[in-house]
Design a protein around this motif. Structure first.
Motif, short mmCIF file in Angstrom:
data_model
loop_
_atom_site.label_atom_id
_atom_site.label_comp_id
_atom_site.label_asym_id
_atom_site.label_seq_id
_atom_site.Cartn_x
_atom_site.Cartn_y
_atom_site.Cartn_z
N LYS A 105 1.06 -1.31 -0.07
CA LYS A 105 0.03 0.05 -0.02
C LYS A 105 1.00 1.31 0.07
O LYS A 105 1.60 1.43 1.08
CB LYS A 105 -0.93 0.01 1.45
N VAL A 107 1.21 5.53 -0.47
CA VAL A 107 0.51 6.80 -0.47
C VAL A 107 1.72 7.85 -1.13
O VAL A 107 2.73 7.59 -0.75
CB VAL A 107 0.23 7.35 0.99
N GLU A 126 -1.88 -1.10 -4.24
CA GLU A 126 -2.70 0.20 -4.27
C GLU A 126 -1.92 1.40 -4.12
O GLU A 126 -0.87 1.42 -3.22
CB GLU A 126 -4.20 0.34 -3.54
N ILE A 128 -2.61 5.76 -3.23
CA ILE A 128 -3.34 6.82 -2.97
C ILE A 128 -2.75 8.00 -2.95
O ILE A 128 -1.58 7.99 -2.55
CB ILE A 128 -3.94 6.38 -1.48
N LYS A 155 -7.10 11.87 -4.08
CA LYS A 155 -7.67 12.65 -3.02
C LYS A 155 -7.34 14.15 -3.33
O LYS A 155 -6.20 14.38 -3.33
CB LYS A 155 -7.41 11.95 -1.54
N ASP A 164 -4.94 10.20 5.71
CA ASP A 164 -6.00 9.14 6.31
C ASP A 164 -5.72 7.66 6.57
O ASP A 164 -6.35 6.99 7.44
CB ASP A 164 -7.25 9.26 5.16
N GLU A 165 -4.79 7.29 5.81
CA GLU A 165 -4.53 5.80 5.47
C GLU A 165 -3.66 5.49 6.74
O GLU A 165 -3.07 6.11 7.39
CB GLU A 165 -3.41 5.47 4.29
N LYS A 166 -3.75 4.02 7.14
CA LYS A 166 -2.85 3.56 8.13
C LYS A 166 -2.10 2.11 7.47
O LYS A 166 -2.44 1.80 6.64
CB LYS A 166 -3.76 2.83 9.36
N VAL A 168 0.68 1.67 6.01
CA VAL A 168 1.22 1.91 4.81
C VAL A 168 2.70 1.57 4.60
O VAL A 168 3.48 1.58 5.61
CB VAL A 168 1.10 3.49 4.38
N ALA A 188 0.82 7.10 9.67
CA ALA A 188 0.33 6.24 8.60
C ALA A 188 1.19 4.97 8.15
O ALA A 188 0.75 4.22 7.71
CB ALA A 188 0.36 7.30 7.33
#
Ligand code: SAH
Length: 260
Positions: A105, A107, A126, A128, A155, A164-166, A168, A188
């Motif tokens: 994941k 970000v 993914e 973000i 976003k 917002d994500e955790k 990561v 995060a």
């Protein structure tokens, strides 16, 4: 699927001149629309020939071209890039050093034209991406659609205000003030995860490192500038190409090593 059409260059010995000369100039085309004939300066390639893969096709002027399917990297090179797009030499190191994979994941901020986001989404589970400018989101959305990537969430948010994500695995900042969201990155990231900042100028790197030194959970691994030099290989005439690739940016690799 788009195609790459290549006319291979050719050099021949010309006895009258007593030296080798380029008799066919190499040409490289990207063919997006396979539903109509493709026009080149060396004749037209018929629509039916555009369906071929790994074959030699002839133009209406009887010139030979090689045709094959474009891959991700060929399509990627055609993306519309806004200024300050991270070049592939830097993206390569980000991927290799962090070993992100199909479980990861990621970000990132800011999205810009989405070049980095797309390259990372091609590898990770993914991505973000945070971006404050709607006009940049528009450009990047077209690039993402062209590459048919389905694992990027955009976003329209200011990353300085929070992540917002955790849990990561990797966070990449390509921001004017990368020291501002360090605290958010700390919350995060998972332990063992990486924070990378990409900055064109030295003062940005200094302030980023200075801010990190206040935080025990982060280990600064290294700051690097990746230098890529192209070489010209022409028989035994071998030398660095005279056009140089200018400075892009510094990459600072940081690792979260403690629970925060
Ligand atoms: N890495 C991108 C280029 C990013 S350029 C690429 O490879 O294409 C920097 C981007 O960050 C710009 O689009 C800018 O609008 C955006 N940006 C600047 N400050 C931001 C912030 N606080 N939060 C989110 N995006 C930001």
């Amino acid at each position: 699927m788009p195609k790459i059409l290549i006319r291979k260059g050719k050099k021949e010995f010309i006895p009258e001149l007593d030296r080798e000369m380029t008799t066919v100039k190499a040409e490289n085309y990207y063919v997006e629309d396979l539903n109509k004939d493709f026009h080149t300066a060396f004749g037209v390639i018929a629509k039916k020939d555009l369906q071929k893969n790994g074959e030699i096709v002839k133009s209406s002027m009887n010139k030979e071209f090689i045709i094959f399917d474009a891959n991700f990297s060929d399509k990627y090179k055609k993306l519309r890039k806004l200024p300050q797009t991270i070049p592939s030499k830097d993206i390569g190191l980000i991927i290799a050093e962090t070993s992100i994979n199909k479980e990861s994941k990621v970000v990132e901020a800011g999205l810009g034209s989405g070049a980095l986001a797309c390259a990372l989404a091609n590898i990770a589970k993914e991505v973000i991406s945070y971006e404050i400018r709607e006009d940049h989101i528009e450009v990047s959305q077209k690039n993402i659609d062209n590459l048919e990537l389905k694992n990027i969430s955009i976003k329209n948010k200011n990353i300085y205000e929070g992540i917002d994500e955790k849990n990561v695995d990797l966070i990449v900042f390509d921001l004017p003030e990368p020291w501002k969201p360090i605290e958010h990155a700390s919350k995060a990231l998972k332990v063992g995860g990486f924070l990378i900042s990409y900055s064109p100028s030295v003062p940005q790197v200094m302030d980023f490192i200075q801010e990190l030194s206040k935080k025990e959970e982060f280990l600064v691994v290294k700051t690097v500038e990746v230098i890529e030099r192209l070489w010209e290989i022409d028989g035994r005439k071998v030398r660095p190409k005279s056009i140089s690739i200018g400075h892009s940016g510094f990459l600072t690799f940081v690792r979260k090593v403690l629970n925060s």
